[in-house]
Design a protein around this motif. Structure first.
Motif, PDB file in Angstrom:
ATOM      1  N   THR A  93       0.858  -1.176   0.000  1.00  0.00           N
ATOM      2  CA  THR A  93       0.000   0.000   0.000  1.00  0.00           C
ATOM      3  C   THR A  93       0.898   1.231   0.000  1.00  0.00           C
ATOM      4  OG1 THR A  93      -1.715  -1.189   1.200  1.00  0.00           O
ATOM      5  CG2 THR A  93      -1.871   1.216   1.200  1.00  0.00           C
ATOM      6  N   LEU A  94       0.634   2.113  -0.953  1.00  0.00           N
ATOM      7  CA  LEU A  94       1.457   3.309  -1.141  1.00  0.00           C
ATOM      8  C   LEU A  94       0.620   4.573  -0.977  1.00  0.00           C
ATOM      9  CD1 LEU A  94       3.099   2.195  -4.499  1.00  0.00           C
ATOM     10  CD2 LEU A  94       4.149   2.071  -2.243  1.00  0.00           C
ATOM     11  N   MET A  95       1.284   5.648  -0.570  1.00  0.00           N
ATOM     12  CA  MET A  95       0.640   6.953  -0.545  1.00  0.00           C
ATOM     13  C   MET A  95       1.425   7.861  -1.481  1.00  0.00           C
ATOM     14  SD  MET A  95      -0.264   9.638   2.522  1.00  0.00           S
ATOM     15  CE  MET A  95       1.423   9.844   3.024  1.00  0.00           C
ATOM     16  N   ASN A  96       0.711   8.453  -2.434  1.00  0.00           N
ATOM     17  CA  ASN A  96       1.309   9.416  -3.346  1.00  0.00           C
ATOM     18  C   ASN A  96       1.559  10.688  -2.547  1.00  0.00           C
ATOM     19  OD1 ASN A  96       1.698  11.512  -5.263  1.00  0.00           O
ATOM     20  ND2 ASN A  96       0.656  10.273  -6.824  1.00  0.00           N
ATOM     21  N   LEU A  97       2.804  11.115  -2.435  1.00  0.00           N
ATOM     22  CA  LEU A  97       3.148  12.268  -1.606  1.00  0.00           C
ATOM     23  C   LEU A  97       2.677  13.593  -2.208  1.00  0.00           C
ATOM     24  CD1 LEU A  97       6.685  11.197  -0.371  1.00  0.00           C
ATOM     25  CD2 LEU A  97       4.505  11.062   0.844  1.00  0.00           C
ATOM     26  N   ALA A  98       2.333  13.604  -3.491  1.00  0.00           N
ATOM     27  CA  ALA A  98       1.867  14.838  -4.128  1.00  0.00           C
ATOM     28  C   ALA A  98       0.420  15.152  -3.776  1.00  0.00           C
ATOM     29  CB  ALA A  98       2.026  14.741  -5.645  1.00  0.00           C
ATOM     30  N   ASP A  99      -0.412  14.120  -3.663  1.00  0.00           N
ATOM     31  CA  ASP A  99      -1.840  14.378  -3.417  1.00  0.00           C
ATOM     32  C   ASP A  99      -2.427  13.539  -2.269  1.00  0.00           C
ATOM     33  OD1 ASP A  99      -2.058  11.844  -4.519  1.00  0.00           O
ATOM     34  OD2 ASP A  99      -3.011  12.526  -6.369  1.00  0.00           O
ATOM     35  N   GLU A 134      11.104  -0.962   2.488  1.00  0.00           N
ATOM     36  CA  GLU A 134      10.203  -1.440   3.540  1.00  0.00           C
ATOM     37  C   GLU A 134       9.248  -0.336   3.968  1.00  0.00           C
ATOM     38  OE1 GLU A 134      13.269  -0.883   7.270  1.00  0.00           O
ATOM     39  OE2 GLU A 134      13.310  -2.760   6.155  1.00  0.00           O
ATOM     40  N   GLU A 135       8.316  -0.701   4.851  1.00  0.00           N
ATOM     41  CA  GLU A 135       7.326   0.257   5.354  1.00  0.00           C
ATOM     42  C   GLU A 135       8.014   1.509   5.885  1.00  0.00           C
ATOM     43  OE1 GLU A 135       4.597  -1.445   8.170  1.00  0.00           O
ATOM     44  OE2 GLU A 135       4.148  -3.138   6.855  1.00  0.00           O
ATOM     45  N   GLY A 136       7.437   2.660   5.541  1.00  0.00           N
ATOM     46  CA  GLY A 136       7.970   3.938   5.996  1.00  0.00           C
ATOM     47  C   GLY A 136       8.960   4.562   5.028  1.00  0.00           C
ATOM     48  N   ASP A 137       9.519   3.764   4.120  1.00  0.00           N
ATOM     49  CA  ASP A 137      10.468   4.308   3.143  1.00  0.00           C
ATOM     50  C   ASP A 137       9.742   5.158   2.106  1.00  0.00           C
ATOM     51  OD1 ASP A 137      12.489   2.954   4.414  1.00  0.00           O
ATOM     52  OD2 ASP A 137      12.799   1.466   2.820  1.00  0.00           O
ATOM     53  N   GLU A 138      10.443   6.170   1.600  1.00  0.00           N
ATOM     54  CA  GLU A 138       9.943   6.962   0.489  1.00  0.00           C
ATOM     55  C   GLU A 138      10.709   6.546  -0.750  1.00  0.00           C
ATOM     56  OE1 GLU A 138       9.944  11.165   1.284  1.00  0.00           O
ATOM     57  OE2 GLU A 138       8.665  10.932   3.054  1.00  0.00           O
ATOM     58  N   VAL A 139       9.977   6.344  -1.837  1.00  0.00           N
ATOM     59  CA  VAL A 139      10.593   5.924  -3.096  1.00  0.00           C
ATOM     60  C   VAL A 139      10.172   6.871  -4.205  1.00  0.00           C
ATOM     61  CG1 VAL A 139      10.757   3.487  -2.460  1.00  0.00           C
ATOM     62  CG2 VAL A 139       8.717   4.309  -3.619  1.00  0.00           C
ATOM     63  N   TYR A 150       6.361   8.250  -3.617  1.00  0.00           N
ATOM     64  CA  TYR A 150       5.441   7.490  -2.787  1.00  0.00           C
ATOM     65  C   TYR A 150       6.083   7.217  -1.439  1.00  0.00           C
ATOM     66  CZ  TYR A 150       2.764   6.209  -7.005  1.00  0.00           C
ATOM     67  OH  TYR A 150       2.010   6.228  -8.138  1.00  0.00           O
ATOM     68  N   GLU A 151       5.208   7.028  -0.442  1.00  0.00           N
ATOM     69  CA  GLU A 151       5.651   6.492   0.834  1.00  0.00           C
ATOM     70  C   GLU A 151       5.034   5.113   0.952  1.00  0.00           C
ATOM     71  OE1 GLU A 151       5.188   7.051   5.662  1.00  0.00           O
ATOM     72  OE2 GLU A 151       4.678   8.731   4.352  1.00  0.00           O
ATOM     73  N   ILE A 152       5.825   4.139   1.387  1.00  0.00           N
ATOM     74  CA  ILE A 152       5.318   2.782   1.568  1.00  0.00           C
ATOM     75  C   ILE A 152       4.616   2.727   2.913  1.00  0.00           C
ATOM     76  CG2 ILE A 152       5.906   0.341   1.753  1.00  0.00           C
ATOM     77  CD1 ILE A 152       8.408   0.994   0.036  1.00  0.00           C
ATOM     78  N   LEU A 153       3.284   2.536   2.876  1.00  0.00           N
ATOM     79  CA  LEU A 153       2.503   2.499   4.112  1.00  0.00           C
ATOM     80  C   LEU A 153       2.453   1.107   4.726  1.00  0.00           C
ATOM     81  CD1 LEU A 153      -0.532   4.760   3.098  1.00  0.00           C
ATOM     82  CD2 LEU A 153       1.537   5.422   4.351  1.00  0.00           C
ATOM     83  N   GLU A 154       2.345   0.080   3.864  1.00  0.00           N
ATOM     84  CA  GLU A 154       2.186  -1.279   4.376  1.00  0.00           C
ATOM     85  C   GLU A 154       2.710  -2.292   3.367  1.00  0.00           C
ATOM     86  OE1 GLU A 154      -1.297  -3.999   6.478  1.00  0.00           O
ATOM     87  OE2 GLU A 154      -1.893  -2.354   5.161  1.00  0.00           O
ATOM     88  N   VAL A 155       3.356  -3.332   3.879  1.00  0.00           N
ATOM     89  CA  VAL A 155       3.830  -4.451   3.070  1.00  0.00           C
ATOM     90  C   VAL A 155       3.191  -5.705   3.629  1.00  0.00           C
ATOM     91  CG1 VAL A 155       5.821  -5.781   2.293  1.00  0.00           C
ATOM     92  CG2 VAL A 155       6.026  -3.303   2.588  1.00  0.00           C
ATOM     93  N   GLU A 156       2.415  -6.411   2.791  1.00  0.00           N
ATOM     94  CA  GLU A 156       1.712  -7.602   3.259  1.00  0.00           C
ATOM     95  C   GLU A 156       2.198  -8.827   2.485  1.00  0.00           C
ATOM     96  OE1 GLU A 156      -2.692  -6.836   4.241  1.00  0.00           O
ATOM     97  OE2 GLU A 156      -2.233  -5.525   2.543  1.00  0.00           O
ATOM     98  N   TYR A 157       2.319  -9.931   3.178  1.00  0.00           N
ATOM     99  CA  TYR A 157       2.729 -11.208   2.579  1.00  0.00           C
ATOM    100  C   TYR A 157       1.499 -12.114   2.530  1.00  0.00           C
ATOM    101  CZ  TYR A 157       7.439  -9.521   3.514  1.00  0.00           C
ATOM    102  OH  TYR A 157       8.595  -8.771   3.545  1.00  0.00           O
ATOM    103  N   ILE A 158       0.596 -11.832   1.583  1.00  0.00           N
ATOM    104  CA  ILE A 158      -0.630 -12.624   1.471  1.00  0.00           C
ATOM    105  C   ILE A 158      -0.736 -13.307   0.121  1.00  0.00           C
ATOM    106  CG2 ILE A 158      -2.019 -11.417   3.160  1.00  0.00           C
ATOM    107  CD1 ILE A 158      -3.099  -9.649   0.944  1.00  0.00           C
TER     108      ILE A 158
END
Length: 158
Positions: A93-99, A134-139, A150-158
């Protein structure tokens, strides 16, 4: 020979498609060709030519799938070291830092990628930027439309 990374679900989908082509589509098209042949002159028989063309497509797809299955490397995300890093098969799950909009993607093999299902190829620009983070990193993604952060909000192994 180059291996093809694939999730468990992707491998299963290819196996199901292959089984369907061999057990249902191949016999159906053979029957259609026989019926069209019975109509007489093959030179001007559109049904025959259409059926032969479809048969070529089916046989080509069978060979393509068999080749991919022989070279695939199935990666089960549940058996990976779940250390919070973005790897093949993870759902991110990513968050676009622009919007501040959020989007979720799963990183999969090329044959499984489908943007409408939020499944992106491991060779895409987004996946390339995410892998190993990983979670919390900005890419920063070098997308065709320009750079997107983007900021990585969550990484899931499903």
């Amino acid at each position: 020979m180059e291996t093809i990374p694939m999730t468990v679900a992707g491998a299963k989908a290819l196996e199901v498609e292959l089984l369907n082509l061999k057990d249902r589509e191949r016999p159906r098209i053979v029957e259609e060709i026989a019926t069209a042949r019975a109509h007489g002159d093959l030179k001007e028989n559109a049904e025959y030519h259409a059926a032969k063309e479809e048969q070529g497509f089916i046989e080509g797809r069978i060979k393509e799938i068999e080749s991919k299955l022989s070279r695939m490397q199935v990666i089960d995300v549940n058996k990976l070291n779940q250390d919070g890093r973005c790897v093949f098969g993870t759902t991110i799950t990513l968050m676009n830092l622009a919007d501040d909009s959020e989007i979720t993607y799963q990183i999969v093999g090329e044959d499984e990628s489908d943007i409408s299902l939020k499944k992106i190829s491991c060779h895409s620009p987004i996946a390339a930027a995410l892998l190993g983070n990983e979670e919390g990193d900005e890419v920063t993604v070098n997308a065709p439309a320009g750079k997107i952060q983007y900021e990585i909000l969550e990484v899931e192994y499903i």
